[in-house]
Enzyme design. Sequence first.
Site, PDB file in Angstrom:
ATOM      1  N   ASP A 185      57.143  -0.648   9.785  1.00  0.00           N
ATOM      2  CA  ASP A 185      56.646  -0.068   8.502  1.00  0.00           C
ATOM      3  C   ASP A 185      56.906  -0.612   7.287  1.00  0.00           C
ATOM      4  OD1 ASP A 185      57.138   1.539  10.802  1.00  0.00           O
ATOM      5  OD2 ASP A 185      57.741   3.373   9.856  1.00  0.00           O
ATOM      6  N   ASN A 203      67.774  -1.957  15.904  1.00  0.00           N
ATOM      7  CA  ASN A 203      67.901  -2.676  17.071  1.00  0.00           C
ATOM      8  C   ASN A 203      69.196  -3.385  16.999  1.00  0.00           C
ATOM      9  OD1 ASN A 203      65.484  -2.414  18.160  1.00  0.00           O
ATOM     10  ND2 ASN A 203      64.481  -4.401  17.337  1.00  0.00           N
ATOM     11  N   ARG A 258      65.151 -18.559  25.047  1.00  0.00           N
ATOM     12  CA  ARG A 258      64.580 -17.311  25.943  1.00  0.00           C
ATOM     13  C   ARG A 258      63.159 -17.476  26.111  1.00  0.00           C
ATOM     14  NH1 ARG A 258      67.541 -13.032  21.519  1.00  0.00           N
ATOM     15  NH2 ARG A 258      69.651 -13.084  22.301  1.00  0.00           N
TER      16      ARG A 258
END
Length: 585
Positions: A352, A172, A412
């Site tokens: 994961d 990311n 946000r």
Amino acid sequence: MRAQKKILLGLFSLCALNINGAEYKEGTYIGKANGYKGDIKVEVQLTKNKIKNISVISNGDTPIISDAPIRIIPKKILEIQGLGIDSVAGATGTSKGIIRAVSNAIKIGKGNIKDLRKIKEVKKEFSNKIIKHENDVVVIGAGGAGLIAAIEAKNNGANVVVIEKMEFPGGNTLISGGEYAAPENWIQNQKGLSDSKETFYKDIIKGGDNESDIKLAKVLAENALNGALWLRDSINVTFENRQMFFGGHSVERSLVPEGASGVELIKKLMKKAQELGIEVHLGTNGIELIRENNRVIGVKAKTETALHEYIAKNGVIIASGGFGSNLEMRKKYNSKMDEKILSTNTKGITGDGIILGENIGADTVDMEYIQTYPVCDPVNGSLLYTGDVRLAGSAILVNKEGKRFVEELERRDVISFAITEQTDGVGYLVWDQKQLDDTGVKKHHKEEYEGLIKRGILVKVNTLDEGAKHFNIDAKELKNSVEKYNGYTKTGKDLEFEKRGGLITLETPPYYILKVAPAIHHTMGGLVIDEKARVLDKKGKVIKGLYAAGEVTGDIHGKNRLGSNAIADITVFGRIAGKNIVLEK
């Protein structure tokens, strides 16, 4: 066996060509097609009955991610002499764009595209023979946190290998804006802005609704500036001579990397890793941690063709990211984060590493806290960097009714929730030409900008009436909202929402209106770590030989991460993990 496999592949290709009667007009042809963000152009060389060579000569998609399909797709087409190629996971848009561009070039060369699509790639044989590797440290994940941890471990004398399940590094971090929150930084000093580590710490705690582990938040606040200096001076990351003011912060403190993109970070981190001789094994998925005498000593991994055992004398660092792209995992911890909500995350961010830790008894925390980013593509969920004009002070956010409904520099999560409450669950960001020029958004994100214009998600108009008509916004109320906001800029006080930062007048046409919707962006929950980045079990005890850094960890940001804190987080705790795994006994 290998030679026999090559012969069989060659026979398959020739048979396919003969069956389909492949025949071309000999020559070199140019093909173009749309990729994920920008245009792709290829050069294809054809002989009478063979695709001889393919070169990608221009590419408008995200660097590093698009490097993988550029490396892999042409090679596969040449191997099978056909177009039945699977996309590279996580880079589907670029993969399909290359295939379409090659197809268009072959069409010019009179090739039968329909028949060529019938020729499928042959899947590679899988061997159960275990390939063994021995190192001092194994890092799971080649995103920002993983590469930083690997570099620090290497700098402290360890032999390090990084494994990454995707065919490209970056995670990311690569697709982020790369902005870095650092109190008392050099830009603040130039501008005479007052800030402190304590102020930053208080912002982290407040922004996370007092749910952060105060010890971890304190480590982040106290080490953020040193991390930024390390990136600048040791990794040679170039920062622009400007800052951004992200929502939830009390002062402007977010440094901007060159190009306003995480590409600059990953590019420089990969370069440093290569200079130091750190191996990065792509397409290698960690599937199980290896323990011996109650200590983590390595990881089992799987590639397309084989099983691997990576033995690590000092231990393992998990830096594999969060779980924003794992729908089932999202719904398990927060039922509201279902298939109706798109994600900004790369495909490989599926939790994961969290699962690997849980499988050996690691504790997790804050898994229900999943953050959405408010300014995203309403069609595919990708984060829209063109919308960064919002962070410069002038852009306003309105609804279908043409009215402002939230402070544009709020947190946000607050902005995202406010947008979902509006008509059609979308908002419209409005700014003018001066702000576009001043922020450099069009220059830094040219492909994204042009793609949004082409798709009609962003419009450039001479009057607000034109923009309102395009999106069916109430024109009268839109003009009224802009007029009121312009009035606030003259007094410096927003009477409706008390907007932070500078208020800049919207009065220089042409105007721009961008349609936006929230998408899942960051998962605050993850493995429990201590201040030394050691992973803890459910009893709060250290799991020997196991460290973690980045979005795979939890309890640093509480319920909500403030913008630009992620890059500070991965740098601070990546460095701590990389150092301590070597020096801690």
